[in-house]
Motif scaffolding. Structure first.
Motif, PDB file in Angstrom:
ATOM      1  N   TYR A 297      11.356 -23.840  38.761  1.00 50.71           N
ATOM      2  CA  TYR A 297      10.411 -23.043  37.974  1.00 50.71           C
ATOM      3  C   TYR A 297      10.753 -21.567  38.206  1.00 50.71           C
ATOM      4  CZ  TYR A 297       5.758 -21.689  36.159  1.00 50.71           C
ATOM      5  OH  TYR A 297       4.719 -21.161  35.423  1.00 50.71           O
ATOM      6  N   VAL A 298      11.166 -20.883  37.141  1.00 49.61           N
ATOM      7  CA  VAL A 298      11.594 -19.490  37.242  1.00 49.61           C
ATOM      8  C   VAL A 298      10.481 -18.572  36.751  1.00 49.61           C
ATOM      9  CG1 VAL A 298      13.320 -17.798  36.538  1.00 49.61           C
ATOM     10  CG2 VAL A 298      13.999 -20.168  36.981  1.00 49.61           C
ATOM     11  N   GLY A 299      10.168 -17.585  37.562  1.00 49.18           N
ATOM     12  CA  GLY A 299       9.091 -16.661  37.236  1.00 49.18           C
ATOM     13  C   GLY A 299       9.508 -15.546  36.297  1.00 49.18           C
ATOM     14  N   GLY A 300       8.522 -14.767  35.889  1.00 41.86           N
ATOM     15  CA  GLY A 300       8.746 -13.675  34.957  1.00 41.86           C
ATOM     16  C   GLY A 300       9.184 -12.395  35.638  1.00 41.86           C
ATOM     17  N   GLY A 301       9.537 -11.418  34.821  1.00 48.23           N
ATOM     18  CA  GLY A 301      10.005 -10.130  35.311  1.00 48.23           C
ATOM     19  C   GLY A 301      11.087  -9.586  34.403  1.00 48.23           C
ATOM     20  N   ASN A 302      12.187  -9.164  34.983  1.00 47.62           N
ATOM     21  CA  ASN A 302      13.270  -8.534  34.235  1.00 47.62           C
ATOM     22  C   ASN A 302      14.399  -9.543  34.025  1.00 47.62           C
ATOM     23  OD1 ASN A 302      15.833  -6.965  33.855  1.00 47.62           O
ATOM     24  ND2 ASN A 302      14.416  -5.229  33.964  1.00 47.62           N
ATOM     25  N   THR A 303      14.626  -9.929  32.767  1.00 47.69           N
ATOM     26  CA  THR A 303      15.629 -10.954  32.456  1.00 47.69           C
ATOM     27  C   THR A 303      17.037 -10.498  32.823  1.00 47.69           C
ATOM     28  OG1 THR A 303      14.249 -11.673  30.587  1.00 47.69           O
ATOM     29  CG2 THR A 303      16.510 -12.475  30.660  1.00 47.69           C
ATOM     30  N   ALA A 304      17.389  -9.269  32.486  1.00 44.97           N
ATOM     31  CA  ALA A 304      18.743  -8.777  32.754  1.00 44.97           C
ATOM     32  C   ALA A 304      19.032  -8.738  34.247  1.00 44.97           C
ATOM     33  CB  ALA A 304      18.928  -7.390  32.132  1.00 44.97           C
ATOM     34  N   ASN A 305      18.071  -8.258  35.031  1.00 49.49           N
ATOM     35  CA  ASN A 305      18.258  -8.215  36.480  1.00 49.49           C
ATOM     36  C   ASN A 305      18.362  -9.624  37.062  1.00 49.49           C
ATOM     37  OD1 ASN A 305      18.050  -5.475  36.185  1.00 49.49           O
ATOM     38  ND2 ASN A 305      16.093  -5.269  37.256  1.00 49.49           N
ATOM     39  N   LEU A 306      17.532 -10.513  36.556  1.00 50.61           N
ATOM     40  CA  LEU A 306      17.563 -11.913  36.993  1.00 50.61           C
ATOM     41  C   LEU A 306      18.957 -12.507  36.828  1.00 50.61           C
ATOM     42  CD1 LEU A 306      16.220 -14.831  37.433  1.00 50.61           C
ATOM     43  CD2 LEU A 306      15.866 -14.793  34.971  1.00 50.61           C
ATOM     44  N   LEU A 307      19.531 -12.359  35.651  1.00 50.82           N
ATOM     45  CA  LEU A 307      20.841 -12.948  35.379  1.00 50.82           C
ATOM     46  C   LEU A 307      21.926 -12.310  36.247  1.00 50.82           C
ATOM     47  CD1 LEU A 307      20.509 -13.171  31.500  1.00 50.82           C
ATOM     48  CD2 LEU A 307      20.643 -15.113  33.074  1.00 50.82           C
ATOM     49  N   ALA A 308      21.841 -10.997  36.456  1.00 54.23           N
ATOM     50  CA  ALA A 308      22.845 -10.316  37.269  1.00 54.23           C
ATOM     51  C   ALA A 308      22.812 -10.800  38.720  1.00 54.23           C
ATOM     52  CB  ALA A 308      22.624  -8.808  37.208  1.00 54.23           C
ATOM     53  N   VAL A 309      21.623 -10.939  39.269  1.00 53.52           N
ATOM     54  CA  VAL A 309      21.499 -11.393  40.657  1.00 53.52           C
ATOM     55  C   VAL A 309      21.952 -12.844  40.781  1.00 53.52           C
ATOM     56  CG1 VAL A 309      19.870 -11.863  42.534  1.00 53.52           C
ATOM     57  CG2 VAL A 309      19.707  -9.728  41.238  1.00 53.52           C
ATOM     58  N   TRP A 310      21.553 -13.691  39.849  1.00 51.08           N
ATOM     59  CA  TRP A 310      21.993 -15.092  39.891  1.00 51.08           C
ATOM     60  C   TRP A 310      23.516 -15.188  39.877  1.00 51.08           C
ATOM     61  CZ3 TRP A 310      18.542 -18.325  36.054  1.00 51.08           C
ATOM     62  CH2 TRP A 310      17.269 -18.497  36.619  1.00 51.08           C
ATOM     63  N   ARG A 311      24.148 -14.406  39.032  1.00 53.36           N
ATOM     64  CA  ARG A 311      25.612 -14.486  38.938  1.00 53.36           C
ATOM     65  C   ARG A 311      26.281 -13.970  40.210  1.00 53.36           C
ATOM     66  NH1 ARG A 311      24.662 -12.997  32.712  1.00 53.36           N
ATOM     67  NH2 ARG A 311      24.933 -15.115  31.884  1.00 53.36           N
ATOM     68  N   ALA A 312      25.685 -12.992  40.838  1.00 53.70           N
ATOM     69  CA  ALA A 312      26.252 -12.473  42.086  1.00 53.70           C
ATOM     70  C   ALA A 312      26.216 -13.522  43.192  1.00 53.70           C
ATOM     71  CB  ALA A 312      25.495 -11.225  42.527  1.00 53.70           C
ATOM     72  N   HIS A 313      25.231 -14.397  43.156  1.00 53.05           N
ATOM     73  CA  HIS A 313      25.064 -15.414  44.199  1.00 53.05           C
ATOM     74  C   HIS A 313      25.560 -16.799  43.766  1.00 53.05           C
ATOM     75  CE1 HIS A 313      22.589 -13.055  47.096  1.00 53.05           C
ATOM     76  NE2 HIS A 313      22.272 -12.378  46.002  1.00 53.05           N
ATOM     77  N   GLY A 314      26.034 -16.924  42.534  1.00 51.89           N
ATOM     78  CA  GLY A 314      26.492 -18.220  42.042  1.00 51.89           C
ATOM     79  C   GLY A 314      25.369 -19.162  41.662  1.00 51.89           C
ATOM     80  N   VAL A 315      24.145 -18.651  41.581  1.00 52.48           N
ATOM     81  CA  VAL A 315      23.004 -19.505  41.242  1.00 52.48           C
ATOM     82  C   VAL A 315      23.077 -19.974  39.792  1.00 52.48           C
ATOM     83  CG1 VAL A 315      20.479 -19.503  40.964  1.00 52.48           C
ATOM     84  CG2 VAL A 315      21.514 -18.556  43.030  1.00 52.48           C
ATOM     85  N   ASP A 316      23.672 -19.168  38.918  1.00 53.92           N
ATOM     86  CA  ASP A 316      23.812 -19.583  37.520  1.00 53.92           C
ATOM     87  C   ASP A 316      24.593 -20.893  37.419  1.00 53.92           C
ATOM     88  OD1 ASP A 316      26.062 -18.122  38.457  1.00 53.92           O
ATOM     89  OD2 ASP A 316      26.717 -17.711  36.409  1.00 53.92           O
ATOM     90  N   ARG A 317      25.692 -21.004  38.152  1.00 53.46           N
ATOM     91  CA  ARG A 317      26.509 -22.225  38.125  1.00 53.46           C
ATOM     92  C   ARG A 317      25.767 -23.403  38.753  1.00 53.46           C
ATOM     93  NH1 ARG A 317      29.820 -21.751  41.584  1.00 53.46           N
ATOM     94  NH2 ARG A 317      29.628 -19.623  42.382  1.00 53.46           N
ATOM     95  N   LEU A 318      25.037 -23.141  39.820  1.00 51.41           N
ATOM     96  CA  LEU A 318      24.316 -24.218  40.498  1.00 51.41           C
ATOM     97  C   LEU A 318      23.175 -24.752  39.637  1.00 51.41           C
ATOM     98  CD1 LEU A 318      24.199 -22.787  44.125  1.00 51.41           C
ATOM     99  CD2 LEU A 318      25.755 -24.523  43.186  1.00 51.41           C
ATOM    100  N   LEU A 319      22.517 -23.874  38.907  1.00 52.00           N
ATOM    101  CA  LEU A 319      21.431 -24.337  38.038  1.00 52.00           C
ATOM    102  C   LEU A 319      21.969 -25.150  36.864  1.00 52.00           C
ATOM    103  CD1 LEU A 319      19.053 -21.250  38.066  1.00 52.00           C
ATOM    104  CD2 LEU A 319      18.717 -23.457  39.180  1.00 52.00           C
ATOM    105  N   ARG A 320      23.125 -24.766  36.355  1.00 50.56           N
ATOM    106  CA  ARG A 320      23.759 -25.590  35.316  1.00 50.56           C
ATOM    107  C   ARG A 320      24.080 -26.975  35.869  1.00 50.56           C
ATOM    108  NH1 ARG A 320      26.051 -23.618  30.760  1.00 50.56           N
ATOM    109  NH2 ARG A 320      25.952 -21.377  30.351  1.00 50.56           N
ATOM    110  N   GLU A 321      24.584 -27.012  37.095  1.00 52.02           N
ATOM    111  CA  GLU A 321      24.923 -28.292  37.712  1.00 52.02           C
ATOM    112  C   GLU A 321      23.663 -29.131  37.937  1.00 52.02           C
ATOM    113  OE1 GLU A 321      27.416 -30.079  41.545  1.00 52.02           O
ATOM    114  OE2 GLU A 321      27.169 -27.900  41.320  1.00 52.02           O
ATOM    115  N   ALA A 322      22.606 -28.511  38.418  1.00 50.26           N
ATOM    116  CA  ALA A 322      21.344 -29.227  38.616  1.00 50.26           C
ATOM    117  C   ALA A 322      20.815 -29.769  37.290  1.00 50.26           C
ATOM    118  CB  ALA A 322      20.317 -28.295  39.263  1.00 50.26           C
TER     119      ALA A 322
END
Length: 246
Positions: A93-118
């Motif tokens: 469950y992903v909370g609200g806030g700043n979409t652009a910042n969210l995506l940038a931080v996820w990509r820096a930590h590899g969370v974007d790839r892990l969420l796709r895998e999940a």
């Protein structure tokens, strides 16, 4: 033969952070077959705001689930443990806030790839506001101040998403303009109070906690404008109340 899990995603126009009745939170948990679902809250878009985390824990510790929080601004897990943790969740469950910042931080930590895998392994992905925007190819956002378009979402949902379609001034007209001039692809406009479930890329359930709230499909009209189609939503009611007749 191995069973291929359903890939499911829910766009939320409310939940624990905005509503007192808990109807959308209960609906999210109803989508999971596990008797005690593991639910991970990801508050990256708010900068891991402590008050937001406390709201989530207060709401979900009172439910039949095992809640947890993934904070990335003070990260504790190494890459292997982070992957194991996210892939073990029934709901992210992903909370609200700043979409652009969210995506940038996820990509820096590899969370974007892990969420796709999940997602591919059957974890239900969901979220509100920025937490709804992030899953689509593109979104309508105020991440940069004025309302504009963002075209580098995760793309687990094709097209675009616009949250707060009915509640924030300028959202409706600005989103329709962006779709009309092809700055954003056709997509889904979510009014506050609505939940929309997508299964394997197809819309499979639409619900609302308020009778007037709706989900809209917004597409170019072929004449330099945009058209919106309101989609019927099933009204959620507390468990102790009978379902209204159709």
């Amino acid at each position: 033969m191995a069973v291929i899990p359903e890939r499911r995603l829910a766009l939320l126009g409310g939940g624990f952070s905005t509503d007192d009745d808990g109807l959308l939170d209960d609906w999210v948990l109803d989508q999971v077959r596990a008797p005690r679902p593991k639910v991970c809250f990801v508050p990256t878009a708010s900068g891991d705001a402590p008050a937001y985390v406390e709201q989530f824990l207060a709401a979900y510790q009172a439910r039949s689930c095992d809640p947890s929080v993934l904070q990335l601004f003070r990260r504790d897990l190494d890459d292997d443990d982070l992957r194991t943790f996210l892939l073990s969740q029934d709901v992210v469950y992903v909370g609200g806030g700043n979409t652009a910042n969210l995506l940038a931080v996820w990509r820096a930590h590899g969370v974007d790839r892990l969420l796709r895998e999940a997602f591919e392994h059957g974890t239900l992905l969901c979220g509100i506001s920025a937490g709804a925007n992030c899953w689509a190819e593109s979104s309508h956002t105020d991440s940069f101040g004025p309302l504009t378009h963002l075209s580098d979402g995760l793309g687990v949902l094709s097209g675009s998403v616009c949250p707060h379609y009915d509640s924030e001034p300028g959202r409706r007209s600005s989103y329709q303009t962006a779709v009309a001039n092809h700055a954003l692809p056709a997509g889904w406009a979510v009014e506050d109070g609505v939940g929309a479930l997508f299964t394997d890329g197809q819309l499979t359930d639409t619900v609302t906690r308020t009778p007037q709230a709706q989900l809209y499909r917004v597409e170019p009209d072929g004449d330099n404008g945009a058209k919106e189609q309101a989609l019927p939503c099933r009204l959620l009611v507390p468990a102790h109340q009978p379902t209204p007749p159709a």
